[in-house]
Design an enzyme around this catalytic site. Structure first.
Site, PDB file in Angstrom:
ATOM      1  CG  ASP A  71      -2.085   1.061   0.923  1.00 16.82           C
ATOM      2  OD1 ASP A  71      -2.069   1.776   0.357  1.00 16.82           O
ATOM      3  OD2 ASP A  71      -3.040   0.822   1.644  1.00 16.82           O
ATOM      4  CD1 TRP A  72       0.505   5.761  -3.459  1.00 15.46           C
ATOM      5  CD2 TRP A  72       0.077   3.503  -3.562  1.00 15.46           C
ATOM      6  NE1 TRP A  72       0.462   5.319  -4.735  1.00 15.46           N
ATOM      7  CE2 TRP A  72       0.100   4.056  -5.021  1.00 15.46           C
ATOM      8  CE3 TRP A  72      -0.096   2.149  -3.406  1.00 15.46           C
ATOM      9  CZ2 TRP A  72      -0.075   3.101  -5.929  1.00 15.46           C
ATOM     10  CZ3 TRP A  72      -0.476   1.286  -4.753  1.00 15.46           C
ATOM     11  CH2 TRP A  72      -0.158   1.824  -5.903  1.00 15.46           C
TER      12      TRP A  72
END
Ligand code: BGC
Length: 762
Positions: free
Chosen positions: A227-228
């Site tokens: 995930d970012w």
């Protein structure tokens, strides 16, 4: 692409580069070796692609916002999800996006999670089926998906740091099960790891999660991206199987990767394994590219159709709905004009058009409109209230469009309560006082408390139903379409009823999943608590009769498939759809299990008067629980009820099936094993029972009743560990070492028995 050749030609520096993005949305290109970049974009219920002239990474092109996952799951319709996926796939293919980031299939543990609107259900079977169909649809268009957020991302509070403390059985049966079927059945091109930690270890460097379970147990062959900003220790992530860090690490982790390899801390094999999967993804994306086009208007119409299949009619006293075009109708509430139809954060779509109910109703009839409340703050407005009451009084029927304003729920934070704005509740109260024929239409990503539930004659739950919500609302309100959605989650009456209430969102960095297996309906049922609306509930403008439940067998085992069939008849006057739900309920299980679990559902479309058969296939997994003694799924020998109904509470027909499994579980006995436990196992009983008759617990002196006294003695022996049997037995030969020798003998007998049975069942 000759991947082996490329890997042999890449320098360590280039390999490190490939393991993170080049920017927010692209993978790295290496011109020297003709490795192109590919683009990924959010998801999940629309395309949020960065526009070419974007000033920041979140400026997106105009696209279509479809209903969000919380609404989609209420459709209980795999085909519909696949159709949605195909539309998203078409958009991505046309816009040169190789992977759309979604779907999200985290379990809704608490109604407070700010991102619940992006997730499907509290039930892993339903969530997994919806996600699998969504992925299948997108990927049929040569576009990849990213199943997220793997795993245990069930809240937004401290989402990048909390540790989800979960026991293995709950982990497997709920939180992982939601991901397992989509991974195995639909093979997403990518999986996105979550931000949080699981039992102390960041998902982004959790080898147990990313390799042992995902790849080794489930056979996943695609790429795992972060995930970012989820990466903590990049070399540890590479070792654990995290292939791609997103977005770009701006070269910072490249340096760390190189140092780790050069110092021997990280092997080149581990780096190459990740590089290979990045290249495989790029290659697949390039190979799948097509000259696609997409039609915004068509997709808007599809969004309306999907929305009409998702809405849930929660209540319809006296058949208040559908509305009649010839009646005088008042639409009240700002959401009639400016609907809330999507949530905030990374899934936010830049819609090319929005259809409100006020606009759509023009195709049906004239209505009066009163704004009723404001959404920028929770403030009562006397003038708006008076105007609404006046409109309600003058109408035959009033429809209040209400729900949660944007500020009440979003990615990035959790709610702290389940209440709607007080100004809206006041409006609903006053409108109902002015006109008893009032319908409340709700727009919210997650359950709300409904103090008006008893007084409002009809309630239509739209969730966040996408940009064409108004069109769907009018079709449903005026009966052009009969509502067919069923709740994919329980609506508690009040927040404190919810099982996670005492441990959500946790203390400091720790969130104990203390309710274990008992999430959603499984909890309310076992505790005999009546929620406001149960899981699977949803009304129709028609009625349905269930008949002829048949099972293909009266007995099954690990290798057989059971076919269950039931007839459903539309006994009402209008064409409609019914979702038939199948639950399996173990009868007297020896381990702690929910009373019943959803194991099948079929949505059946029926013309008035028509009968159709719903067919379900059940296998071992439908009966099994996760047994940690064998690290595998295990269906216990015994009877199971097959319950078929219209909601988790409304079971219409039932039958029973015998599950035959003669394979016992491995057993191990020690000095702390209780006499009662010994007696339950024939081999152990035969060896130890003679000793138990010699136990002297000191009699039941002082007890008035001899029978009670004997009962007490029997129970004391039952609860006594073997170590105490030694000291409470007047037999000099029974020493601790003698007892240990007997235990060794017994454990050998049991281990041999287990091996024999295991061999037989392979
Ligand atoms: C979200 C992801 C999303 C990513 C890219 C993250 O903050 O958790 O769901 O795909 O951003 O926007």
């Amino acid at each position: 692409m000759n991947i082996d050749k490329i890997i042999s030609e890449l320098t360590l520096e280039e390999k490190a580069q490939l393991l993170s993005g080049s920017d927010f949305w692209h993978t790295q290109k290496i011109e020297r070796l003709d490795i192109p970049p590919i683009m990924v974009s959010d998801g999940p219920h629309g395309l949020r692609k960065m526009s070419d002239d974007a000033q920041n990474p979140n400026d997106a092109i105009k696209a279509v916002c479809f209903p969000t996952a919380s609404a989609l799951a209420c459709s209980f319709d795999r085909e519909l999800l696949e159709t949605l996926g195909k539309a998203l796939g078409e958009e991505c293919a046309a816009e040169n996006v190789s992977v759309i980031l979604g779907p999200g299939c985290n379990i809704k543990r608490s109604p407070l999670c700010g991102r619940n609107f992006e997730y499907f259900s509290e039930d892993p079977y339903l969530a997994s089926q919806m996600a699998a169909a969504h992925i299948k649809g997108v990927q049929s268009k040569g576009v990849g998906t990213s199943l997220k957020h793997f795993a245990m991302n069930n809240q937004e509070t401290r989402r990048m740091s909390y540790s989800a403390e979960v026991d293995e059985r709950t982990f497997r049966e709920l939180y992982l099960a939601a991901f397992e079927a989509p991974v195995k059945e639909s093979k997403p091109w990518t999986v996105m790891c979550s931000y949080n930690r699981i039992n102390g270890v960041h998902s982004s460097q959790n080898k147990y999660l990313l390799t042992d379970i995902l790849r080794d147990d489930w056979g996943y062959e695609g790429l795992v991206m972060s995930d970012w900003g989820a990466v903590d220790d990049r070399p540890a992530g590479i070792d654990a199987g995290l292939d791609l860090e997103m977005p770009s690490c701006n070269g910072k982790n490249d340096v760390i990767i190189k140092e780790a390899v050069n110092s021997g801390k990280l092997s080149m094999e581990s780096v190459d394994a990740c590089v290979r999967r990045v290249l495989e993804l790029v290659d697949k994306a390039e190979e799948s590219k097509s000259e696609a086009v997409w039609d915004k208007q068509k997709h808007h119409a599809l969004a309306a159709k999907i929305a009409s299949e998702c809405a849930v009619l929660l209540k319809n006293e006296g058949g208040l709905l559908p509305l009649d075009k010839n009646e005088k109708i008042a639409f009240i509430g700002e959401f009639a004009d400016k609907p809330r139809f999507q949530g905030g954060g990374s899934s936010h779509i830049n819609c090319f058009k929005v259809t409100s109910a006020l606009e759509a109703v023009k195709d049906h009839c004239d209505v009066t409109y009163a704004k009723g409340y404001v959404t920028d703050e929770d403030r009562s407005d006397k003038a708006l209230l008076d105007e609404a009451v006046k409109a309600a009084k003058a109408a035959d029927k009033a429809v209040v469009f209400a729900g949660l304003p944007d500020s009440f729920e979003s990615e990035g934070y959790d709610r702290t309560h389940m209440k709607m704005p007080e100004c809206q509740l006041e409006l609903i109260r006053e409108v109902i006082k002015a006109n008893e024929n009032t319908v409340v239409v709700l727009h919210n990503g997650s359950p709300v408390e409904m103090p008006f539930a008893a007084d409002a004659k009809a309630i239509l739950e739209m969730y966040l139903c996408g940009q064409a919500v108004g069109q769907a609302e009018c079709e449903l309100l005026f009966g052009e379409v009969s509502p067919s959605g069923k709740l994919a989650e329980t609506f508690p009456e009040y927040l404190e009823q919810n099982p996670s209430f005492l441990s959500f969102p946790g203390q400091e960095d720790t969130v104990r999943y203390s309710e274990g297996l008992y999430v959603g309906y499984k909890y309310y049922e076992k505790k005999k608590l009546r929620p406001l609306f149960p899981f699977g509930h949803g009304l129709s403008y028609s009625t349905f009769e269930y008949s002829d439940l048949t099972l293909s067998d009266s007995e099954i085992d690990d290798k057989k498939i059971l076919t269950v069939m039931v007839n459903v008849t539309n006994t009402g006057k209008v064409d409609a759809k019914e979702t038939v739900q199948l639950y399996v309920a173990p009868v007297g299980p020896s381990v702690d299990r929910p009373l019943k679990e959803l194991k099948g559902f079929e949505k059946v479309s029926l013309k008035a008067g028509e009968t159709k058969k719903a067919v379900f296939k059940l296998d071992k997994r439908s009966f099994a629980y996760y047994e940690t003694k064998i690290d595998d799924w295990y269906a216990e020998d015994g009877m199971y009820k097959i319950l078929v109904g219209s909601s988790s509470e409304d079971i219409r027909l039932e039958d029973q099936i015998y599950y035959s499994n003669k394979m016992s579980l491995p057993m191990h006995f020690d000095l702390n094993t209780l006499c009662g436990e010994i007696r339950a196992v024939p081999e152990a009983k035969a060896m130890f029972e003679p000793l138990f008759s010699k136990i002297d617990v000191g009699g039941g002196e002082g007890q008035a009743d001899e029978a009670i006294s004997q009962q007490m003695i029997d129970n004391m022996i039952k609860e006594m560990p073997l170590r105490t049997v030694i000291t409470f037995t007047d037999a000099p030969e029974l020493t601790r070492s003698r007892m240990s020798a007997m235990l060794d003998e017994l454990n050998t007998i049991m281990a041999e028995k287990y091996e024999r049975e295991a061999d037989r069942t392979i």
